[in-house]
Design a protein around this motif. Sequence first.
Motif, PDB file in Angstrom:
ATOM      1  N   SER A 244       0.878  -1.305  -0.046  1.00 13.64           N
ATOM      2  CA  SER A 244      -0.004  -0.081   0.210  1.00 13.64           C
ATOM      3  C   SER A 244       0.940   1.268  -0.250  1.00 13.64           C
ATOM      4  CB  SER A 244      -1.031   0.018   1.218  1.00 13.64           C
ATOM      5  OG  SER A 244      -0.164   0.038   2.445  1.00 13.64           O
ATOM      6  N   ILE A 245       0.196   2.589  -0.300  1.00 15.47           N
ATOM      7  CA  ILE A 245       1.116   3.611  -0.325  1.00 15.47           C
ATOM      8  C   ILE A 245      -0.070   4.634   0.115  1.00 15.47           C
ATOM      9  CG2 ILE A 245       1.712   5.745  -1.599  1.00 15.47           C
ATOM     10  CD1 ILE A 245       3.019   3.757  -3.734  1.00 15.47           C
ATOM     11  N   ILE A 246       0.763   5.484   1.325  1.00 11.39           N
ATOM     12  CA  ILE A 246      -0.284   6.577   1.904  1.00 11.39           C
ATOM     13  C   ILE A 246      -0.310   7.787   0.636  1.00 11.39           C
ATOM     14  CG2 ILE A 246      -0.263   8.200   3.664  1.00 11.39           C
ATOM     15  CD1 ILE A 246       1.675   6.528   5.294  1.00 11.39           C
ATOM     16  N   GLY A 247      -1.633   8.029   0.513  1.00 10.27           N
ATOM     17  CA  GLY A 247      -1.853   9.224  -0.178  1.00 10.27           C
ATOM     18  C   GLY A 247      -2.473  10.109   0.697  1.00 10.27           C
ATOM     19  N   ILE A 248      -2.083  11.647   0.001  1.00  7.80           N
ATOM     20  CA  ILE A 248      -2.687  12.719   0.566  1.00  7.80           C
ATOM     21  C   ILE A 248      -3.147  13.704  -0.432  1.00  7.80           C
ATOM     22  CG2 ILE A 248      -1.881  14.694   2.112  1.00  7.80           C
ATOM     23  CD1 ILE A 248       0.387  12.856   3.322  1.00  7.80           C
TER      24      ILE A 248
ATOM     25  N   MET B  26       4.793   1.401   1.127  1.00  7.50           N
ATOM     26  CA  MET B  26       5.891   1.441   0.587  1.00  7.50           C
ATOM     27  C   MET B  26       6.317   3.322   0.549  1.00  7.50           C
ATOM     28  SD  MET B  26       4.947  -0.551  -2.724  1.00  7.50           S
ATOM     29  CE  MET B  26       6.035  -0.469  -3.740  1.00  7.50           C
ATOM     30  N   ALA B  27       5.340   4.135   0.337  1.00  6.75           N
ATOM     31  CA  ALA B  27       5.728   5.514   0.189  1.00  6.75           C
ATOM     32  C   ALA B  27       4.750   6.485   0.392  1.00  6.75           C
ATOM     33  CB  ALA B  27       6.211   5.850  -1.306  1.00  6.75           C
ATOM     34  N   VAL B  28       4.972   7.513   0.402  1.00  8.96           N
ATOM     35  CA  VAL B  28       3.869   8.499   0.576  1.00  8.96           C
ATOM     36  C   VAL B  28       3.582   9.295  -0.814  1.00  8.96           C
ATOM     37  CG1 VAL B  28       2.957  10.553   1.740  1.00  8.96           C
ATOM     38  CG2 VAL B  28       4.529   8.978   2.882  1.00  8.96           C
ATOM     39  N   GLY B  29       2.339   9.386  -1.363  1.00 11.02           N
ATOM     40  CA  GLY B  29       2.022  10.445  -2.249  1.00 11.02           C
ATOM     41  C   GLY B  29       1.214  11.685  -2.056  1.00 11.02           C
ATOM     42  N   ILE B  30       1.719  12.625  -2.514  1.00 15.36           N
ATOM     43  CA  ILE B  30       0.998  13.982  -1.886  1.00 15.36           C
ATOM     44  C   ILE B  30       0.531  14.798  -3.430  1.00 15.36           C
ATOM     45  CG2 ILE B  30       0.992  16.152  -0.546  1.00 15.36           C
ATOM     46  CD1 ILE B  30       4.369  13.954  -0.768  1.00 15.36           C
ATOM     47  N   ALA B  31      -0.818  14.876  -3.563  1.00 11.22           N
ATOM     48  CA  ALA B  31      -1.512  15.556  -4.666  1.00 11.22           C
ATOM     49  C   ALA B  31      -1.671  16.924  -4.163  1.00 11.22           C
ATOM     50  CB  ALA B  31      -2.582  14.976  -4.930  1.00 11.22           C
TER      51      ALA B  31
END
Length: 309
Positions: A9-13, A72-77
């Motif tokens: 999974s990935i943290i999405g913001i 696995m990571a953090v994604g930021i929009a």
Amino acid sequence: MKPRDHHRSIIGIDVGATKIAAGLVDLASGNVRSLTRIPTRRQAAPHDIVADIADIAAAVLETTAGDVLGPMAVGIAVPELVDISGQVRSAWNFPLPDLVATLTERTRLPGRVESDVRAAAFAEARFGAGQDCANFAYFSLGSGTSYTLCLNGRPYTGAHGFAIHFASSALAVPTADRRTLSIATPEDFASGLGMERLWAERGGRPLPDGVQTLETLAASGDARARGVIEDAASIAGRLIAQGVNMLDPEKIVLGGGLGCSDGLYRHRLEEHIRANIWEHSCAGLPIVMAGLGEHSGIIGAALSARAAI
């Protein structure tokens, strides 16, 4: 996607003008869990806004403490220009200094930033309204306006990462008497904030619920409210039609609060789009609402981060 990724999974913001939303995104299904929201403190100091984003990432990360495989990571929009290397290149809403470095320090995870409209379009291509076609144009209509062309399941970035504009440049047309030019920026009238300004400039009283109040007034017979909505829908519809004339997509996907509304604005918007498509055989192309709601930015941020790892 690597074989093991369906277990990860990935943290999405999704950083918006009014709220910051985050969650844990399953890469295989697009499902979001541990959804968390906080208000965006637009008037706070830039480093405090970044600290809020780091706080919400840490809060989501804490919910994974018992997982065998963590994110696995953090994604930021973000609602800004973001170049192809993942660097924020504008500060229309608020500066975001040291965003990735702060998130990495707080979570010990790699981070990636993406423009919010491109992230949302990526999510719709993978899991939403665009997953059944090879190419579509995604238009986000809300407080502001932006767009993304998706080709074969991926958002088109352009050469530098800035292919998201369609209403933010000043246009010039002759005045009615042909003596001079009238110059205006369409977004100043066709966006949600633009509609509120136009309403005020035409003598309207403050709108408690913004554009939704305009829709309510128009439905009750208020001619001034109807005029503001009609004019905004005409401007946006004609511009989207011009996008269709230039890009020839299979489908239009509308996102954002205005794009996903169901009142007079949405009805008139579609009429103006179809009426201004040059090739009549294309005027019946599907025009659909985004299918993922507020999750689109979160999911798209996570997908963008995965694509960059």
